[in-house]
Write an enzyme that holds these catalytic residues in place. Structure first.
Site, PDB file in Angstrom:
ATOM      1  N   TRP A   1      46.559  82.318  31.725  1.00 12.99           N
ATOM      2  CA  TRP A   1      46.981  81.112  32.433  1.00 12.99           C
ATOM      3  C   TRP A   1      45.787  80.171  32.616  1.00 12.99           C
ATOM      4  CZ3 TRP A   1      45.332  78.743  36.873  1.00 12.99           C
ATOM      5  CH2 TRP A   1      46.148  77.728  37.382  1.00 12.99           C
ATOM      6  N   HIS A   2      44.616  80.783  32.863  1.00 12.59           N
ATOM      7  CA  HIS A   2      43.440  79.949  33.125  1.00 12.59           C
ATOM      8  C   HIS A   2      42.979  79.180  31.904  1.00 12.59           C
ATOM      9  CE1 HIS A   2      43.153  82.241  36.859  1.00 12.59           C
ATOM     10  NE2 HIS A   2      42.492  81.184  37.306  1.00 12.59           N
ATOM     11  N   GLY A   3      43.169  79.737  30.743  1.00 17.40           N
ATOM     12  CA  GLY A   3      42.709  78.997  29.568  1.00 17.40           C
ATOM     13  C   GLY A   3      43.060  79.710  28.292  1.00 17.40           C
TER      14      GLY A   3
END
Lengths: 300, 482
Positions: free
Chosen positions: B325-327
């Site tokens: 989700w973060h990257g």
């Protein structure tokens, strides 16, 4: 109430710890030239947390120097004219470029005629209007930043506007201005054309070089350079080749500090919080001046 | 528009005054103002991507209403899948398309095959991961009949786009935010005042902590191969504080700004660096995201009420998904995996819920030595994992870690621009002590009895902002890129 108290607290903190930069005042002299009000002292402060802190002293002539300018017929005196890099408010005035040169050359007095934003027109006009004084000086060095200092073909008074003059009574606001916190407001004011007008940039390099050359020739014919006792201090890396050739062809000495700067890849030559030369940068410049005089034996 | 920009400094008072003095009589008009201001706030960055928010808003509004009317399970599922496909489709395309194409091509060539995949030059719309998850939670809650859909489109649009938390959270649940938006707000001086205090504290974290450390962290990570382990430790620790200051600072400003409009957002951080194990860390770090994963992935997968094997699988899934989700980079996946590996032993030994009831120093002024040791260990582990989070690539993170553990030497760090390091150490010590003092309530950073102490703290925090303000750094928030 809290806001007002917080303002007072911050104002007091800035004053007590001297976080703000002192800026010596200007006045317009009889020759219609801006000069610093004589005999001012203060400190140049850079960085939010006083990372650089150095004293300055404006002498009786209105320049930042530990010397008073009293040229004599007998002594050996060299004048260095230039912008804020020569004025050196960002350095300890007792360790300026001039002082460094004096240490490298014996029995020579260096007079630093430096003012921020001083271009070649300013410098040559100063010599022109103070002929008697400069006739006694044995050698004159003009500092030239090619892309900044040849924008004019003759001298005229450039108004020196202080941004938010009234607000400058608050040292907190001076400090905030210096650290860039008020930059967005300044940018917007500039966009709205309040304050400084944006300078028209000349896009084309060739046109620029032609204009600069033409300006130099006009300045020279108007105010005159005494070739034998004149040198131009410049960075050849930042100067047009044709201009350098012109100077050489006309026998005008040049002192190039660019080579020294280029070699100094491991050591920065400018200050952290300011683009001016740091002590190392000033050493390099001073060494070039010393070598120039030693090599050409111009002061003997 | 950035919270720490001059534009926002002008924008906020204008919207605030219009909200309480012009549009206060009509809830619909007030919500319309929120939507307009939010779209202006977002469009300031790139107006083209406003269409994504509008589209996402329309889809979930319509799907929500349809889900309420529909009673057949098959059709309800179809509607849910439609919403999921649309929202995650946008997210997948803008955020993960290149990552999956490149990874697929690399995997294929690793096994000797040859395949050509075309990466696209895609701009990642700011905040897409945040508002996508927010709208998804709305549809999922309606699907699970935990929430009734709103018929007021303006209120729903305001819920999706509410500018204080639009681009970097907290990821709000419809159950919390929508009811507040759907009813008339009354101005409260106390609420607005506590909002302003949170904004100041958030600005301090962002400007004085995160932004001032950024150039040092950037230099150390960029030149990791040239620095000894002592400097690399410094770089990782500073990054830990940078990202905390950056993201929790943003959250505080968002929560504080929402308070100015009479709206309470959920807390996103509760002093995570005082955690005594990884489980406690995840209960206090980016709370809105970890609870989102807990409620919409972990629990539907069976949560902890299933076999140990499946729970371990579930833990891995949520941490890996959280990383992704973060990257769109394997570094984030590894980062998530490390946290899963650190969490699983706690679960196996039944320690994952150990500190729920007693935050550090709950009953004592100072933490016990044991707590202090646990805090230091947890911080050390989290800091190590940050290396993957901050590194540009896996190779970069392994270089960093490799040197960290191989070149065990100490050398004083000198930043190329000559930043005076002692200033930053003093700043961080002050910050840690202050955070410890205020640890009992993350929403009241200036909760002191005496007026003088309170004033002194305001003044010191503002002074900190001024002293560490750096006009030269990129002032955008790290989490904008997620």
């Amino acid at each position: 109430m809290y806001l007002f108290l917080a303002f007072l607290f911050l104002e007091a903190t800035v004053r007590i710890f001297h976080l703000h930069n002192d800026s010596p005042d200007w006045y317009l002299d009889e020759n219609k030239m801006y000069k610093r009000v004589p005999n001012q002292e203060g400190h140049a402060v850079f960085g939010n947390r006083r990372q650089q802190f150095s004293p300055f002293r404006i002498n009786a002539a209105g320049y930042n120097s530990y010397r008073e300018f009293e040229p004599t017929e007998d002594g050996v005196e060299v004048a260095i004219l230039g912008d804020s890099f020569i004025e050196g408010l960002h350095q300890d005035y007792r360790n300026s470029i001039g002082r460094k040169v004096e240490r490298g050359l014996s029995n020579v007095h260096i007079y630093e005629y430096g003012h921020s934003d001083f271009d070649l027109a300013d410098q040559m006009y100063l010599v022109h209007t103070n002929k008697e004084e400069f006739e006694k000086v044995d050698f004159i060095i003009y500092e030239l930043k090619y892309y900044n200092d040849l924008l004019r073909s003759e001298y005229s008074v450039k108004p020196r506007k202080v941004v938010f003059p009234l607000l400058r009574h608050s040292k907190l606001l001076v400090y905030l201005l210096d650290i860039g916190m008020i930059d967005p407001v300044k940018r917007i004011l500039r966009k709205l054309s309040i304050g400084q007008k944006p300078r028209k940039d000349i896009e084309d390099n060739l046109t620029k070089d032609l204009i600069f050359m033409d300006n130099f020739i006009k300045l020279n014919s108007k105010y005159g350079l005494e070739k034998d006792k004149t040198a131009i201090l410049l960075d050849t890396r930042q100067t047009n080749k044709a201009f350098l050739d012109y100077l050489e062809k006309h026998g005008i000495h040049t002192i190039d500090y660019g080579r020294g700067f280029e070699k100094s890849t491991n050591k920065p030559t400018t200050l952290i919080y300011d683009q001016h030369w740091n002590d190392h940068g000033r050493n390099l410049v001073a060494n070039e001046i010393i070598s120039f005089f030693k090599k050409n034996q111009l002061l003997e | 528009m950035l919270f720490n920009s001059f534009e926002f400094f002008v924008f906020l008072p204008i919207v605030f005054l219009a909200y309480w003095f012009i549009t206060f009589k009509s809830l619909r008009v007030q919500n319309a103002l929120i939507v307009t201001a939010s779209y202006a706030f977002y469009g300031w960055w790139d107006w083209r991507f406003l269409s994504l928010i509008v589209f996402s808003t329309l889809i979930d509004y319509v799907v929500g209403l349809a889900l309420e009317k529909e009673s057949g399970l098959g059709r309800r599922k179809l509607l849910l899948w439609f919403s999921l496909a649309a929202n995650l489709g946008f997210l997948g395309f803008f955020k993960y398309y290149n990552f999956f194409v490149d990874s697929f091509v690399e995997a294929f060539s690793f096994f000797g095959g040859e395949i050509s995949g075309r990466s696209l030059n895609i701009i990642l719309p700011v905040g897409i991961s945040f508002y996508t998850f927010q709208t998804l939670s709305y549809t999922l809650d309606i699907y699970k009949r935990k929430l009734e859909p709103t018929k007021d489109f303006m209120a729903f649009a305001a819920f999706v786009s509410f500018f204080p938390q639009l681009v970097a959270g907290p990821i709000e649940r419809a159950t919390n935010l929508l009811p507040q938006i759907s009813k008339k707000r009354v101005f409260s001086y106390e609420q607005a005042s506590s909002g302003l205090k949170l904004i100041i504290w958030g600005l301090f974290k962002k400007v004085a902590i995160a932004d001032s450390l950024a150039p040092i962290v950037d230099d150390i990570f960029l030149n990791a191969q040239d620095y000894p382990s002592s400097t690399l430790v410094l770089g990782a620790v500073f990054f830990g504080f940078q990202i905390y200051g950056d993201f929790s600072g943003y959250s505080d400003i968002a929560i504080g700004t929402a308070k100015l409009f009479g709206i309470e957002l959920m807390s996103n951080f509760k002093f995570p660096y005082f955690s005594r194990n990884i489980a406690e860390f995840w209960r206090t770090w980016h709370i809105s995201l970890s609870t989102w994963f807990r409620d919409y992935i972990y629990i539907p997968l069976g949560g902890s009420r299933t076999t140990k094997k499946l729970v371990i699988r579930n833990i891995f899934i949520i941490f890996l998904v959280s990383g992704l989700w973060h990257g769109a980079n394997w570094t984030f996946v590894i980062w998530g995996g490390i946290h899963a590996l650190l969490f699983i032993p706690l679960f196996l030994f039944n320690n994952n819920r150990k500190y729920i009831e007693n935050p550090v120093g709950a009953n004592n002024r100072f933490p016990s030595l044991r707590d202090l040791l646990n805090i230091t260990t947890t911080f050390g582990l989290v800091t190590l994992s940050w290396i993957f989070f901050r590194a540009e690539s896996l190779a970069h993170s392994f270089t960093y870690l490799g040197r960290l553990f191989s070149d065990l030497s100490f050398k004083e760090y000198v930043h190329p621009l000559g930043y005076r390091m002692i200033d930053y150490f003093i700043l961080l010590i002050f910050f840690i002590i202050y955070e410890y003092i205020i640890r009992k309530d993350e929403r009241k950073p200036f909760n002191f009895k005496h007026k003088t102490t309170r004033f002194l703290m305001y003044a010191l925090v503002v002074l900190g902002i001024v002293l560490f303000y750096d006009s030269g750094v990129d002032r955008s928030f790290i989490y904008f890129q997620f």
